[in-house]
Scaffold this motif. Sequence first.
Motif, PDB file in Angstrom:
ATOM      1  N   MET A   1       0.848  -1.191   0.000  1.00  0.00           N
ATOM      2  CA  MET A   1       0.000   0.000   0.000  1.00  0.00           C
ATOM      3  C   MET A   1       0.887   1.246   0.000  1.00  0.00           C
ATOM      4  O   MET A   1       1.744   1.405   0.868  1.00  0.00           O
ATOM      5  CB  MET A   1      -0.899   0.016   1.246  1.00  0.00           C
ATOM      6  N   THR A   2       0.708   2.128  -0.985  1.00  0.00           N
ATOM      7  CA  THR A   2       1.481   3.350  -1.048  1.00  0.00           C
ATOM      8  C   THR A   2       0.805   4.445  -0.221  1.00  0.00           C
ATOM      9  O   THR A   2      -0.331   4.288   0.229  1.00  0.00           O
ATOM     10  CB  THR A   2       1.625   3.821  -2.500  1.00  0.00           C
ATOM     11  N   ILE A   3       1.526   5.548  -0.015  1.00  0.00           N
ATOM     12  CA  ILE A   3       0.976   6.682   0.711  1.00  0.00           C
ATOM     13  C   ILE A   3      -0.228   7.219  -0.055  1.00  0.00           C
ATOM     14  O   ILE A   3      -0.152   7.495  -1.257  1.00  0.00           O
ATOM     15  CB  ILE A   3       2.034   7.785   0.877  1.00  0.00           C
ATOM     16  N   GLY A   4      -1.371   7.364   0.627  1.00  0.00           N
ATOM     17  CA  GLY A   4      -2.605   7.788  -0.022  1.00  0.00           C
ATOM     18  C   GLY A   4      -2.654   9.282  -0.309  1.00  0.00           C
ATOM     19  O   GLY A   4      -1.841  10.063   0.178  1.00  0.00           O
ATOM     20  N   ARG A   8      -0.805  12.636   1.401  1.00  0.00           N
ATOM     21  CA  ARG A   8       0.027  13.535   0.597  1.00  0.00           C
ATOM     22  C   ARG A   8      -0.447  14.981   0.719  1.00  0.00           C
ATOM     23  O   ARG A   8       0.357  15.911   0.814  1.00  0.00           O
ATOM     24  CB  ARG A   8       0.031  13.099  -0.866  1.00  0.00           C
ATOM     25  N   LYS A   9      -1.772  15.189   0.731  1.00  0.00           N
ATOM     26  CA  LYS A   9      -2.307  16.543   0.867  1.00  0.00           C
ATOM     27  C   LYS A   9      -1.973  17.115   2.241  1.00  0.00           C
ATOM     28  O   LYS A   9      -1.581  18.280   2.366  1.00  0.00           O
ATOM     29  CB  LYS A   9      -3.831  16.533   0.657  1.00  0.00           C
ATOM     30  N   SER A  10      -2.145  16.297   3.290  1.00  0.00           N
ATOM     31  CA  SER A  10      -1.807  16.745   4.639  1.00  0.00           C
ATOM     32  C   SER A  10      -0.334  17.089   4.739  1.00  0.00           C
ATOM     33  O   SER A  10       0.056  18.100   5.349  1.00  0.00           O
ATOM     34  CB  SER A  10      -2.159  15.650   5.652  1.00  0.00           C
ATOM     35  N   TYR A  11       0.504  16.264   4.116  1.00  0.00           N
ATOM     36  CA  TYR A  11       1.944  16.497   4.115  1.00  0.00           C
ATOM     37  C   TYR A  11       2.271  17.835   3.451  1.00  0.00           C
ATOM     38  O   TYR A  11       3.006  18.661   4.006  1.00  0.00           O
ATOM     39  CB  TYR A  11       2.632  15.353   3.383  1.00  0.00           C
ATOM     40  N   GLN A  12       1.723  18.075   2.257  1.00  0.00           N
ATOM     41  CA  GLN A  12       2.015  19.305   1.537  1.00  0.00           C
ATOM     42  C   GLN A  12       1.571  20.542   2.318  1.00  0.00           C
ATOM     43  O   GLN A  12       2.254  21.575   2.322  1.00  0.00           O
ATOM     44  CB  GLN A  12       1.340  19.288   0.158  1.00  0.00           C
ATOM     45  N   THR A  13       0.421  20.447   2.974  1.00  0.00           N
ATOM     46  CA  THR A  13      -0.077  21.578   3.758  1.00  0.00           C
ATOM     47  C   THR A  13       0.864  21.901   4.911  1.00  0.00           C
ATOM     48  O   THR A  13       1.201  23.070   5.153  1.00  0.00           O
ATOM     49  CB  THR A  13      -1.479  21.272   4.296  1.00  0.00           C
ATOM     50  N   ARG A  14       1.306  20.869   5.614  1.00  0.00           N
ATOM     51  CA  ARG A  14       2.134  21.108   6.800  1.00  0.00           C
ATOM     52  C   ARG A  14       3.547  21.550   6.446  1.00  0.00           C
ATOM     53  O   ARG A  14       4.107  22.435   7.090  1.00  0.00           O
ATOM     54  CB  ARG A  14       2.156  19.853   7.680  1.00  0.00           C
ATOM     55  N   VAL A  15       4.142  20.955   5.422  1.00  0.00           N
ATOM     56  CA  VAL A  15       5.526  21.317   5.105  1.00  0.00           C
ATOM     57  C   VAL A  15       5.620  22.661   4.387  1.00  0.00           C
ATOM     58  O   VAL A  15       6.724  23.205   4.255  1.00  0.00           O
ATOM     59  CB  VAL A  15       6.238  20.238   4.271  1.00  0.00           C
ATOM     60  N   SER A  16       4.481  23.211   3.943  1.00  0.00           N
ATOM     61  CA  SER A  16       4.533  24.510   3.268  1.00  0.00           C
ATOM     62  C   SER A  16       5.084  25.596   4.181  1.00  0.00           C
ATOM     63  O   SER A  16       5.636  26.594   3.704  1.00  0.00           O
ATOM     64  CB  SER A  16       3.134  24.898   2.758  1.00  0.00           C
ATOM     65  N   SER A  17       4.936  25.399   5.491  1.00  0.00           N
ATOM     66  CA  SER A  17       5.443  26.398   6.443  1.00  0.00           C
ATOM     67  C   SER A  17       6.800  26.003   7.041  1.00  0.00           C
ATOM     68  O   SER A  17       7.353  26.745   7.859  1.00  0.00           O
ATOM     69  CB  SER A  17       4.428  26.600   7.580  1.00  0.00           C
ATOM     70  N   PHE A  18       7.335  24.866   6.647  1.00  0.00           N
ATOM     71  CA  PHE A  18       8.618  24.414   7.184  1.00  0.00           C
ATOM     72  C   PHE A  18       9.773  25.217   6.578  1.00  0.00           C
ATOM     73  O   PHE A  18       9.739  25.589   5.401  1.00  0.00           O
ATOM     74  CB  PHE A  18       8.833  22.932   6.872  1.00  0.00           C
ATOM     75  N   ASP A  19      10.788  25.460   7.377  1.00  0.00           N
ATOM     76  CA  ASP A  19      11.996  26.113   6.888  1.00  0.00           C
ATOM     77  C   ASP A  19      12.942  25.074   6.289  1.00  0.00           C
ATOM     78  O   ASP A  19      13.139  24.000   6.864  1.00  0.00           O
ATOM     79  CB  ASP A  19      12.709  26.852   8.019  1.00  0.00           C
ATOM     80  N   ARG A  20      13.519  25.402   5.163  1.00  0.00           N
ATOM     81  CA  ARG A  20      14.520  24.536   4.537  1.00  0.00           C
ATOM     82  C   ARG A  20      15.907  25.002   4.968  1.00  0.00           C
ATOM     83  O   ARG A  20      16.106  26.177   5.283  1.00  0.00           O
ATOM     84  CB  ARG A  20      14.425  24.601   3.008  1.00  0.00           C
TER      85      ARG A  20
END
Length: 211
Positions: A1-4, A8-20
Motif C-alpha cells: 500500500m502506497t501513501i494515499g 500527501r495533501k496533509s503532508y504538503q499543507t504542513r511542510v509549506s510552512s517548514f523552513d529549509r
Amino acid sequence: MTIGSDDRKSYQTRVSSFDRQRREDTCLTRAIQNVVDDLATRHDVPSLAVDHDTVKDACDYRPQFGATADPLPEALEDHLSPHGYAMQIDTELDRSTLAEIVEREQCSLPVVELSPSYLHHAEGYDVRGGMHGRAIPHTVVVFTINHDEVQFFDPYEDFYAPPENGGGPPSRLPKSRFYQWWTEETRRWTLWIEPEPQRTLDQTTETRGEE
C-alpha cells in the motif's frame, strides 16, 4: 500500500510552512526547529515556537562542522519545560515505537538520522560533505508510515537539482530501504518532543526542598 492522497495533501499543507536548510550542514537544527514549530501550531501554543539561532546555539553549531545533539535535551529544557514539554532522544528505538510516535497527536513529529548513503543514493542531490569532505549523517522528519512506505520531509530539498527525467526531491521511500538507512550506522537515532510526565504533589515538594 502506497501513501494515499489524503496523506500527501496533509503532508504538503504542513511542510509549506517548514523552513529549509540554507547551508549544507544545518539539517539537524532545521529539523528540530520545524518539529517544535509544527507542534506549537497544532496545539495553538505560539510561544512554544523556537527560532533557528536558539536551536543552533543549543546544538553547538559551527559552520562546516555542523551541529551535535550531545547538549540535548538539556540545552532546550528551559524553552520546552515551561510549556509542559520535554525532548526525548533514543539511539535504539524500534520500528513499532517510531510508528507510535508518528501517530501520537500530543507528540511532535520524530526526527531521525539516516546514514550518508541516503544522500548518495538520492538522485538530484550533490553532496560535498562537511569539513575535509567527511560524511555527515543526515536528519529528516518522519510524517507517515504505512505497510509499504515511509513519508518524510527532508530539510535539504532546496539543494535538490532535478535530473534530466524530472521529478522532485525525495519525500517517500520503501520501508525496507528507509529502515536500512536508519540502522546502517548501527544505531537508530531518533528525537521527538512529548508532554512532560505529570508530577505528584510529593514530587513537587521534594524538588522545591532540594532548591
